[in-house]
Design an enzyme around this catalytic site. Structure first.
Site, short mmCIF file in Angstrom:
data_model
loop_
_atom_site.label_atom_id
_atom_site.label_comp_id
_atom_site.label_asym_id
_atom_site.label_seq_id
_atom_site.Cartn_x
_atom_site.Cartn_y
_atom_site.Cartn_z
N HIS A 76 -1.05 11.93 -1.97
CA HIS A 76 -1.33 10.93 -0.94
C HIS A 76 -0.04 10.47 -0.28
CE1 HIS A 76 0.02 7.43 -3.46
NE2 HIS A 76 -0.39 8.20 -4.45
N ASP A 78 -0.20 7.61 1.65
CA ASP A 78 -0.28 6.15 1.80
C ASP A 78 0.49 5.48 0.68
OD1 ASP A 78 -2.42 7.06 0.05
OD2 ASP A 78 -3.19 5.02 0.08
N ASP A 109 6.04 7.30 -5.60
CA ASP A 109 4.57 7.22 -5.61
C ASP A 109 4.02 7.24 -4.19
OD1 ASP A 109 1.98 6.96 -6.44
OD2 ASP A 109 2.10 4.83 -6.90
N GLU A 143 -5.45 6.70 -1.24
CA GLU A 143 -5.39 6.66 -2.70
C GLU A 143 -5.05 5.27 -3.21
OE1 GLU A 143 -4.05 7.15 -6.86
OE2 GLU A 143 -2.96 6.27 -5.17
N GLU A 144 -4.18 4.56 -2.48
CA GLU A 144 -3.76 3.23 -2.92
C GLU A 144 -4.72 2.14 -2.46
OE1 GLU A 144 -1.58 2.98 -5.02
OE2 GLU A 144 0.11 4.34 -4.72
N GLU A 172 1.49 13.18 -8.75
CA GLU A 172 1.75 11.78 -9.12
C GLU A 172 2.96 11.67 -10.05
OE1 GLU A 172 0.53 9.06 -8.05
OE2 GLU A 172 -1.53 9.36 -7.36
N HIS A 370 5.67 1.04 -7.06
CA HIS A 370 5.07 -0.23 -6.63
C HIS A 370 6.05 -1.40 -6.73
CE1 HIS A 370 0.57 1.04 -7.08
NE2 HIS A 370 1.31 2.03 -6.63
#
Length: 397
Positions: A76, A78, A109, A143-144, A172, A370
């Protein structure tokens, strides 16, 4: 002048980080990825999926076609919001490099994994020509976020056009400390629920005129928490339920509330399916409600409602020896480490891919995902690219 071939993962990642693709915004990230893939001979499609009550999401499906096995790389572009931008050492979308680290939201990520895989494919094509088989990239921008208009629908769309796959790697960030630590071969399932206990509002000084729902809620939660669901299995940790919220919506200290709610999430192993675990949870609560009362002397049992939230994620375990074996060998050959085969952590888009082909997950070190100052070691980008390249060479040999 021919387009530049994207063999450098550092350059690739810098381009992707500079695209502010906070879910559900595309932010230019899929456009940038398409420009990297087109010179390698990939055909690229960008379907947009919609569903009432959710934002539209743009996705990318790219394929380099050949005769032979079909390998999918999934991920992903995003990213989560940056948080307090002023707290970042370097701007979160600048892709600044300092002291051997590249900073930026999505660095690990998981734009870093995508950048490395593209570089690995470019090096493979540059050295060997097109593979004896097909490579596809399944990349979402959801995805997020709600994860409704992303990978699940993208796979359905591709399969409806006749696409099928022999194996998949999700990029990932899987490694806890160093590249080569961990290869994920499965994931626990996940279900979430909301318990509501109805009571009767009243004055705290006159409890006989009210029914306090908190008493009933405590009895129900005790039924869920007191006895373990299982002791774990050979491949998975014990099933774990966590209460994530308790609320009565009552700011007054002298008012018995009319209702009480509690939210919970369960991460479960292969002792259960989502359906059998939901039945067990409901049975525990039914028994607890039947023997519990709002107050001593009352005859009425506790009344509750249980609503299941979101979509359950089923547990899965990949037992494909060739996929797991070749990737493990590639990791060991490049890093000197034998990766732990793990099912730890949360959910990922592998939960959709498992329904189409065997899937494993391997990417960068995830310590800063994150976080403010999310960052990746520049050396790790080259190492991961070499691991992916080694795997491609072995897979298509």
């Amino acid at each position: 002048m021919s387009p530049k071939i994207s063999i450098d993962p550092v350059d690739n990642l810098a381009v992707l980080i500079r695209c502010p693709s906070v879910t559900p915004a595309e932010g230019g990230a899929l456009c940038a990825l398409e420009k990297m893939l087109a010179p390698l001979g990939f055909s690229v499609e960008r379907p947009v999926f919609r569903e009432d009550g959710t934002p539209d999401v743009e996705n990318l499906y790219a394929r380099l076609s050949g005769n032979g096995p079909h390998l999918m790389f999934a991920g992903h572009t995003d990213v989560v919001p940056v948080g307090d931008e002023a707290a970042w050492t370097h701007p979160p979308f600048a892709a600044a490099v300092a002291n051997g680290m590249m900073y930026g939201r999505g660095a690990v990520d998981m734009k870093g994994g995508i950048a490395c895989f593209v570089a690995a494919v470019a090096r493979y094509v540059q050295t060997h020509g097109n593979p004896r088989g097909s490579i596809s990239l399944v990349i979402t921008g959801d995805e997020e976020g709600p994860s409704i208009n992303g990978t699940g629908k993208l796979l359905e769309w591709a399969a409806a056009q006749g696409e099928s796959w022999d194996a998949s790697i999700v990029g990932e960030p899987t490694n806890p400390e160093a590249l080569g630590d961990m290869l994920k071969i499965g994931r626990r399932g996940s279900i979430s629920g909301l318990i509501t206990v109805q009571g009767k509002q009243g004055h705290a000084a006159y409890p006989h005129l009210a029914d306090n729902p908190v008493r009933g809620l405590m009895a129900l939660l005790d039924a869920l928490l007191a006895t373990p669901f299982d002791e774990g299995t050979a491949d998975f940790q014990p099933t774990n339920l966590e209460v994530t919220s308790v609320d009565v919506g009552n700011p007054a200290t002298n008012v018995i509330p009319a209702k009480a709610t509690a939210a919970f999430n369960v991460r479960f192993n292969d002792t259960w399916t989502a359906e059998t675990l939901q039945a067990e949870i409901h049975n525990r609560m039914d028994r607890a409600a039947a023997r519990s009362k709002y107050r001593k002397g009352r005859k009425e049992p506790v009344s509750f409602e249980l609503a299941w939230k979101d979509r359950p994620s089923q547990v899965f375990l990949t037992r494909d020896d060739r996929l797991v074996g070749l990737l493990s060998q590639s990791i060991q050959a490049v890093t000197g480490r034998t990766p732990q085969l793990s099912t730890s952590g949360g959910t990922s888009d592998a939960r959709y891919i498992k329904d189409y082909c065997p899937v494993v997950e391997f990417g960068l070190v995830g310590q800063t995902m994150h976080m403010v100052d999310e960052r990746v070691a520049v050396d790790d980008l080259e190492t991961l690219t070499n691991i992916y390249l080694r795997f491609l060479e072995d897979w298509f040999a």
